[in-house]
Design an enzyme around this catalytic site. Structure first.
Site, PDB file in Angstrom:
ATOM      1  N   TYR A  62       0.859  -1.185   0.000  1.00 31.67           N
ATOM      2  CA  TYR A  62       0.000   0.000   0.000  1.00 31.67           C
ATOM      3  C   TYR A  62       0.889   1.226   0.000  1.00 31.67           C
ATOM      4  O   TYR A  62       1.745   1.365   0.856  1.00 31.67           O
ATOM      5  CB  TYR A  62      -0.924   0.028   1.221  1.00 31.67           C
ATOM      6  CG  TYR A  62      -2.356  -0.065   0.768  1.00 31.67           C
ATOM      7  CD1 TYR A  62      -2.909   0.964   0.007  1.00 31.67           C
ATOM      8  CD2 TYR A  62      -3.129  -1.181   1.039  1.00 31.67           C
ATOM      9  CE1 TYR A  62      -4.209   0.866  -0.469  1.00 31.67           C
ATOM     10  CE2 TYR A  62      -4.419  -1.281   0.566  1.00 31.67           C
ATOM     11  CZ  TYR A  62      -4.952  -0.250  -0.187  1.00 31.67           C
ATOM     12  OH  TYR A  62      -6.233  -0.358  -0.670  1.00 31.67           O
ATOM     13  N   GLU A  64      -0.350   4.728  -0.835  1.00 28.36           N
ATOM     14  CA  GLU A  64      -1.115   5.949  -1.156  1.00 28.36           C
ATOM     15  C   GLU A  64      -0.218   7.166  -0.976  1.00 28.36           C
ATOM     16  O   GLU A  64       0.496   7.286   0.021  1.00 28.36           O
ATOM     17  CB  GLU A  64      -2.342   6.062  -0.247  1.00 28.36           C
ATOM     18  CG  GLU A  64      -3.451   5.118  -0.657  1.00 28.36           C
ATOM     19  CD  GLU A  64      -4.678   5.256   0.235  1.00 28.36           C
ATOM     20  OE1 GLU A  64      -4.561   5.805   1.340  1.00 28.36           O
ATOM     21  OE2 GLU A  64      -5.753   4.799  -0.187  1.00 28.36           O
ATOM     22  N   ASP A 208      -4.641  13.111 -25.853  1.00 26.74           N
ATOM     23  CA  ASP A 208      -4.786  11.707 -25.448  1.00 26.74           C
ATOM     24  C   ASP A 208      -3.974  10.878 -26.442  1.00 26.74           C
ATOM     25  O   ASP A 208      -4.426  10.571 -27.541  1.00 26.74           O
ATOM     26  CB  ASP A 208      -6.256  11.305 -25.456  1.00 26.74           C
ATOM     27  CG  ASP A 208      -6.456   9.876 -24.964  1.00 26.74           C
ATOM     28  OD1 ASP A 208      -5.470   9.105 -24.955  1.00 26.74           O
ATOM     29  OD2 ASP A 208      -7.596   9.527 -24.596  1.00 26.74           O
ATOM     30  N   THR A 234      -1.961   5.369 -22.512  1.00 27.79           N
ATOM     31  CA  THR A 234      -1.901   4.015 -21.968  1.00 27.79           C
ATOM     32  C   THR A 234      -0.468   3.538 -22.127  1.00 27.79           C
ATOM     33  O   THR A 234       0.268   4.017 -22.995  1.00 27.79           O
ATOM     34  CB  THR A 234      -2.821   3.051 -22.733  1.00 27.79           C
ATOM     35  OG1 THR A 234      -2.473   3.114 -24.121  1.00 27.79           O
ATOM     36  CG2 THR A 234      -4.286   3.423 -22.574  1.00 27.79           C
ATOM     37  N   LYS A 237      -0.134  -0.122 -25.308  1.00 27.13           N
ATOM     38  CA  LYS A 237      -0.388  -0.202 -26.751  1.00 27.13           C
ATOM     39  C   LYS A 237       0.961  -0.226 -27.479  1.00 27.13           C
ATOM     40  O   LYS A 237       1.772  -1.090 -27.160  1.00 27.13           O
ATOM     41  CB  LYS A 237      -1.349   0.910 -27.166  1.00 27.13           C
ATOM     42  CG  LYS A 237      -2.714   0.724 -26.457  1.00 27.13           C
ATOM     43  CD  LYS A 237      -3.775   1.751 -26.788  1.00 27.13           C
ATOM     44  CE  LYS A 237      -5.041   1.495 -25.960  1.00 27.13           C
ATOM     45  NZ  LYS A 237      -6.058   2.550 -26.133  1.00 27.13           N
ATOM     46  N   ARG A 243      -0.400  -3.268 -18.880  1.00 29.81           N
ATOM     47  CA  ARG A 243      -1.689  -2.592 -19.021  1.00 29.81           C
ATOM     48  C   ARG A 243      -1.775  -1.494 -17.966  1.00 29.81           C
ATOM     49  O   ARG A 243      -1.601  -1.742 -16.784  1.00 29.81           O
ATOM     50  CB  ARG A 243      -2.819  -3.604 -18.813  1.00 29.81           C
ATOM     51  CG  ARG A 243      -4.216  -3.043 -18.984  1.00 29.81           C
ATOM     52  CD  ARG A 243      -5.199  -4.166 -19.274  1.00 29.81           C
ATOM     53  NE  ARG A 243      -4.844  -4.802 -20.525  1.00 29.81           N
ATOM     54  CZ  ARG A 243      -5.174  -4.347 -21.729  1.00 29.81           C
ATOM     55  NH1 ARG A 243      -5.923  -3.269 -21.852  1.00 29.81           N
ATOM     56  NH2 ARG A 243      -4.767  -4.959 -22.819  1.00 29.81           N
TER      57      ARG A 243
HETATM   58  C1  LIG Z   1      -7.171   2.863 -25.321  1.00 26.47           C
HETATM   59  C2  LIG Z   1      -7.569   4.285 -25.158  1.00 26.47           C
HETATM   60  C3  LIG Z   1      -7.966   4.818 -23.919  1.00 26.47           C
HETATM   61  C4  LIG Z   1      -8.339   3.979 -22.735  1.00 26.47           C
HETATM   62  O1  LIG Z   1      -7.451   3.159 -22.225  1.00 26.47           O
HETATM   63  P1  LIG Z   1      -7.912   2.027 -21.169  1.00 26.47           P
HETATM   64  O2  LIG Z   1      -6.613   1.627 -20.568  1.00 26.47           O
HETATM   65  O3  LIG Z   1      -8.618   0.987 -21.930  1.00 26.47           O
HETATM   66  O4  LIG Z   1      -8.789   2.701 -20.167  1.00 26.47           O
HETATM   67  C5  LIG Z   1      -8.190   6.176 -23.820  1.00 26.47           C
HETATM   68  N1  LIG Z   1      -8.063   6.980 -24.894  1.00 26.47           N
HETATM   69  C6  LIG Z   1      -7.728   6.502 -26.097  1.00 26.47           C
HETATM   70  C7  LIG Z   1      -7.610   7.441 -27.239  1.00 26.47           C
HETATM   71  C8  LIG Z   1      -7.476   5.140 -26.270  1.00 26.47           C
HETATM   72  O5  LIG Z   1      -7.176   4.681 -27.488  1.00 26.47           O
END
Ligand SMILES: *Cc1c(COP(=O)(O)O)cnc(C)c1O
Length: 422
Positions: A62, A64, A208, A234, A237, A243
Site C-alpha cells: 500500500y 497511497e 490523449d 496508456t 499499446k 496494461r
Molecule cells: C485505449 C484508449 C484509452 C483507454 O485506455 P484504457 O486503458 O482501456 O482505459 C483512452 N483513450 C484513447 C484514445 C485510447 O485509445
C-alpha cells in the site's frame, strides 16, 4: 521450502498445483497468441521483463501518496521504483512532470477532468464515430453525462481532422478543455494547430496519446509534449508496457494533476504496475525500440497498401502511424463479416465504424488493423504483404472454402516468430 511465501516472484509450478484451472487458461491464452496473427491496433506483446515486474511482490504494498510523501510506512523501497519511473518518463518524453499511477488510460483521462473541469462545463473533442474515444464525451461515458461535450470530426473529402470545424466550434462554444487524439486516427495530428486554437479561446489542451505514444517514445513521429498542457496515455499499446495509464504535463499543472490522480480519483497505486511501467520506459529509450517504432509504421504502410490492392479502401488514403482503417463497402463485405471470417482463419482484427458510416456500429463498414504486435514478433514488410493477401482471401470468401488453407498459412508464418516462447 514448499510454503507459498518461499517464492518471491512468478512461479508457474505453484499456480498449476494451487489452481490448475487458471493455469490451464493462462497456457491456452499464450497458445492463442502464438497460434495466430494479432492485428488489434491497441494490442502488443509486452516483454518478459515487464511481466516479471508485474508478477512481483510489489503487488502487496500500500503506497497511497507519492515518493517521500506516503500515507503508509515501509514505502522506502517502492518509492525508489516510482521515482526511477518518473525520471525515466521525464527524460524520454522531455516532460516537466510525470505521474505513473493512473490504473488505465480512462483513469488518466478521468484525473485530467478532475483537475480542470467542473460538472456542466464544456469540452471539445473528436467524435467517437470519427475516431475519438468513449472518454472524450461520448453519451454512454461519465464524460458525456457530466460535461457538455461538443465534437469535431473529419472532413468528408480528406477524411482527416477538420481543423476549420474544430476552430469554429472552439470559438462558438468556448470550451474549458480541448482534446485531441483517439482510437482510430491513422494520420498525424497537427498539435501546433490545436495549441493555437486552445490559446485563442483560453482552453486547456489535453492530448490523449494512448494509441501513438510509443511512436513518440521511439522518435518515429512528432511529440505532442511541447504543445500540450497535459498528455495522457496508456502504457500497453505501441509503448509495449504493462496494461495501465500515465500522464505527463507542464510543471504548472503538476500539483493539480497529482491531486486529481490521488486522492480525487484513485486509492492506492498498483506498485507492481508502476515498476513494470518503469521497466517499459527503460526499454522504450533504447535504439532497438526506436528501430521497432519505425518498423511498426513501415509495416502498417505495407499492410495498408496490400489491403488496398485487395479492394479495401484505406480511409484518408493511407496511414502515417501504426494503424489503418479500411472501408470494405467496395468489396460488399461488412466489418462484422470481415472480423468473423478473418478470425476463423486465425487473423484477429476488429470491425470499426468508418467516418460517415451508413451501417450501425455493431455491423460497421470497416475494419481497423494495426502492426504493434506482429512487429514485436519480428515481422517485416514482406510478411505484411503476405498477411494482406491472406486477409483478402479470408474476407472475400463468404462460404469459408478458404478458411482452413488460410489458417494453415497463418500458422506457417507465425511458427518461426512466436509471440512467446513455450
Ligand atoms: C485505449 C484508449 C484509452 C483507454 O485506455 P484504457 O486503458 O482501456 O482505459 C483512452 N483513450 C484513447 C484514445 C485510447 O485509445
Amino acid at each position: 521450502m514448499t510454503s507459498a511465501s518461499a517464492s518471491w516472484g512468478p512461479d508457474f509450478a505453484a499456480l498449476e498445483s494451487v489452481d490448475p484451472d487458471i493455469a490451464r487458461i493462462l497456457l491456452a491464452e499464450r497458445d492463442r497468441l502464438n497460434d495466430g496473427l494479432q492485428l488489434i491496433a491497441s494490442e502488443n506483446f509486452t516483454s518478459p521483463s515487464v511481466l516479471a515486474a508485474l508478477g512481483s511482490t510489489l503487488s502487496n504494498k500500500y503506497a497511497e501518496g507519492y515518493p517521500g510523501k506516503r500515507y503508509y510506512g515501509g514505502c522506502e523501497v517502492v518509492d525508489e521504483a516510482e521515482s526511477l519511473g518518473i525520471e525515466r518518463a521525464k527524460t524520454l518524453f522531455g516532460a516537466d512532470h510525470a505521474n505513473l499511477q493512473p490504473h488505465s488510460g480512462a483513469n488518466a483521462n478521468l484525473a485530467v477532468y478532475g483537475a480542470f473541469m467542473k460538472p456542466g462545463e464544456t469540452l471539445l473533442a473528436m467524435s467517437l464515430p470519427h475516431g475519438g474515444h468513449l472518454t472524450h464525451g461520448a453519451k454512454v461515458s461519465f464524460t458525456g453525462k457530466w460535461f457538455n461535450a461538443v465534437h469535431y470530426g473529419v472532413s468528408a473529402t480528406t477524411e482527416d481532422i477538420d481543423y476549420d470545424q474544430m476552430r469554429d466550434l472552439a470559438h462558438e462554444h468556448r470550451p474549458k478543455m480541448i482534446i485531441c487524439g483517439g482510437s482510430a486516427i491513422p494520420r498525424l495530428i497537427d498539435f501546433a494547430a490545436f495549441r493555437a486554437v486552445a490559446d485563442e479561446v483560453g482552453a486547456i489542451l489535453m492530448v490523449d496519446a494512448a494509441h501513438f505514444i510509443g511512436l513518440v517514445a521511439g522518435k518515429a513521429i512528432p511529440s505532442p509534449v511541447p504543445y500540450a498542457d497535459v498528455v495522457t496515455f496508456t502504457t500497453h499499446k505501441v509503448l509495449r508496457g504493462p496494461r495501465g495509464g500515465m500522464l505527463v504535463c507542464k510543471s504548472e499543472h503538476a500539483a493539480a494533476l497529482d491531486k486529481a490522480v490521488f486522492p480525487m480519483m484513485q486509492g492506492g497505486p498498483l506498485m507492481h504496475a508502476v515498476a513494470a511501467k518503469a521497466v517499459a520506459l527503460k526499454e522504450a529509450a533504447t535504439p532497438e525500440y526506436a528501430a521497432y517504432a519505425r518498423q511498426v509504421i513501415a509495416n502498417a504502410q505495407a499492410l495498408t497498401e496490400g489491403l488496398a490492392a485487395e479492394g479495401m479502401r484505406p480511409v484518408s488514403g493511407g496511414t502515417d502511424t501504426h494503424l489503418a482503417l479500411l472501408d470494405l463497402q467496395g468489396i460488399g463485405v461488412t466489418g462484422a463479416e470481415a472480423e468473423a471470417r478473418a478470425g476463423a482463419a486465425r487473423i484477429v482484427l476488429n470491425k470499426n465504424a468508418i467516418p460517415y458510416d451508413p451501417a450501425p456500429p455493431s455491423v460497421a463498414s470497416g475494419i481497423r488493423v494495426g502492426t504493434p504486435a506482429t512487429t514485436t514478433q519480428g515481422m517485416d514488410e514482406a510478411d505484411m504483404r503476405l498477411i494482406a493477401s491472406l486477409i483478402g482471401r479470408a474476407v472475400k470468401d463468404p462460404n469459408g472454402s478458404q478458411t482452413a488453407a488460410v489458417a494453415d498459412e497463418v500458422r506457417a508464418l507465425v511458427a518461426n516468430k512466436p509471440a512467446y516462447a513455450s
